[in-house]
Scaffold this active site. Structure first.
Site, PDB file in Angstrom:
ATOM      1  N   LYS A 137      -0.991   5.253  -1.930  1.00  0.00           N
ATOM      2  CA  LYS A 137      -1.627   4.113  -1.233  1.00  0.00           C
ATOM      3  C   LYS A 137      -3.142   4.226  -1.384  1.00  0.00           C
ATOM      4  O   LYS A 137      -3.601   4.614  -2.444  1.00  0.00           O
ATOM      5  CB  LYS A 137      -1.183   4.068   0.236  1.00  0.00           C
TER       6      LYS A 137
ATOM      7  N   HIS B 197       5.532  -3.968  -3.206  1.00  0.00           N
ATOM      8  CA  HIS B 197       5.572  -3.079  -2.036  1.00  0.00           C
ATOM      9  C   HIS B 197       5.426  -3.934  -0.775  1.00  0.00           C
ATOM     10  O   HIS B 197       4.708  -4.938  -0.775  1.00  0.00           O
ATOM     11  CB  HIS B 197       4.452  -2.039  -2.127  1.00  0.00           C
TER      12      HIS B 197
ATOM     13  N   GLU C 274       3.737  -3.581   1.781  1.00  0.00           N
ATOM     14  CA  GLU C 274       2.352  -3.769   2.246  1.00  0.00           C
ATOM     15  C   GLU C 274       1.656  -4.880   1.463  1.00  0.00           C
ATOM     16  O   GLU C 274       0.821  -5.604   1.998  1.00  0.00           O
ATOM     17  CB  GLU C 274       1.585  -2.435   2.156  1.00  0.00           C
TER      18      GLU C 274
ATOM     19  N   GLY D 268       6.147   4.941   6.864  1.00  0.00           N
ATOM     20  CA  GLY D 268       4.994   5.507   7.562  1.00  0.00           C
ATOM     21  C   GLY D 268       5.204   5.668   9.065  1.00  0.00           C
ATOM     22  O   GLY D 268       4.253   5.895   9.807  1.00  0.00           O
TER      23      GLY D 268
HETATM   24  C1  PEP Z   1       5.926   3.968   0.851  1.00  0.00           C
HETATM   25  O1  PEP Z   1       4.731   3.817   0.935  1.00  0.00           O
HETATM   26  O2  PEP Z   1       6.536   3.364  -0.026  1.00  0.00           O
HETATM   27  C2  PEP Z   1       6.601   4.863   1.797  1.00  0.00           C
HETATM   28  C3  PEP Z   1       7.893   5.011   1.720  1.00  0.00           C
HETATM   29  O3  PEP Z   1       5.798   5.521   2.708  1.00  0.00           O
HETATM   30  P1  PEP Z   1       6.231   6.744   3.685  1.00  0.00           P
HETATM   31  O4  PEP Z   1       6.954   7.758   2.841  1.00  0.00           O
HETATM   32  O5  PEP Z   1       4.946   7.260   4.227  1.00  0.00           O
HETATM   33  O6  PEP Z   1       7.131   6.175   4.731  1.00  0.00           O
END
Ligand code: PEP
Length: 250
Positions: free
Chosen positions: A11, A94, A96, A172
């Site tokens: 990220k 993704h 996000e 997250g």
């Molecule tokens: C991601 O960013 O795709 C993700 C799965 O993050 P995390 O492992 O922090 O949950």
């Protein structure tokens, strides 16, 4: 037998200097792994990451791309620019980017096709929100995303795809889907691919689980029949933790 993929998503973390330090430690920890190891880094770290992983078993990917080759698109990085520097993987869609950059399934579909035109394998992310899960429409959401995101994609490309099932409520948050739910969702995706294409494509495509994967739960998740590895956010930021996840079977 499908090769497992363990992909990291940094990220918006780590500078080019951090990147060099990271790989100085990480490369050695995973040098004996037979899995496909991919680190999707911020654009600013790509040069340092490619340099630091030259001649290793680690591949570098990006977290996004613009599907156009060039143009008046301030702040974007084109698929052709990434191809030219040797990038072979990119996360696409993704949650996000869907949430904060309003990326639609139609746009994700354009990016996937453009990535393949430039020899970049997409790591497509799909998954439901907590609200959709509580409403009981998680399966429908996943199927709609798969159908729209892959619409019109030829089988010769579909079989190379990497798809990450990422329940948004698990990203997250420290919450992980139960192993049964994670495997069931990955199987649902594989069955949908079978309907859209054929057995061959469904048996070749790699489907990952993502959402709070850690060294302590990786083995249990990645040993399930329909889970071909993981997409890892937070735990990919530390070389030791990510190496422990890559080495889940050692
Ligand atoms: C991601 O960013 O795709 C993700 C799965 O993050 P995390 O492992 O922090 O949950």
């Amino acid at each position: 037998m499908r090769k497992k993929v363990i992909a990291g998503n940094w990220k918006m973390n780590h500078s080019p200097k951090d990147t060099r330090n990271y790989f100085a430690e990480f490369n050695d920890l995973v040098k004996d792994s037979e899995h496909e190891i991919i680190l999707c880094v911020p654009y600013i770290d790509v040069a340092a990451a490619l340099e630091s992983t030259h001649d290793t078993n680690i591949k570098i990917g990006t977290q996004n791309l613009n599907h156009q080759v060039a143009g008046a698109l301030t702040g974007d990085v084109s698929v052709k620019m990434l191809e030219d520097i040797g990038i072979k993987y990119s996360i696409i869609g993704h949650s996000e980017r869907r949430q904060f950059h309003h990326e639609t399934d139609d746009y994700v579909n354009l990016k996937i096709k453009s990535a393949f035109d430039h020899e970049i394998v997409p790591i497509l992310c799909v998954g439901e929100t907590l609200y959709e899960r509580e409403l009981g429409i998680a399966k429908e959401k996943i199927i709609i995303q798969i159908r729209k995101d892959l619409e019109g994609l030829p089988a010769k490309f579909a079989e190379q795809m990497i798809i990450a099932y990422e329940p948004i409520w698990a990203i997250g948050t420290g919450k992980t889907a139960s192993t049964e739910d994670a495997n069931e969702a990955c199987k649902l995706i594989r069955d949908e691919i079978r309907k859209m294409y054929n057995d061959d494509v469904a048996d070749k495509i790699r489907i990952l689980y993502g959402g709070s994967v850690k060294p302590t739960n990786a083995q249990e998740l990645f040993n399930l029949e329909d889970i071909d590895g993981g997409l890892v956010g937070g735990a990919s930021l530390t070389p030791k933790d990510f190496a422990d996840i890559v080495n889940f079977d050692k």
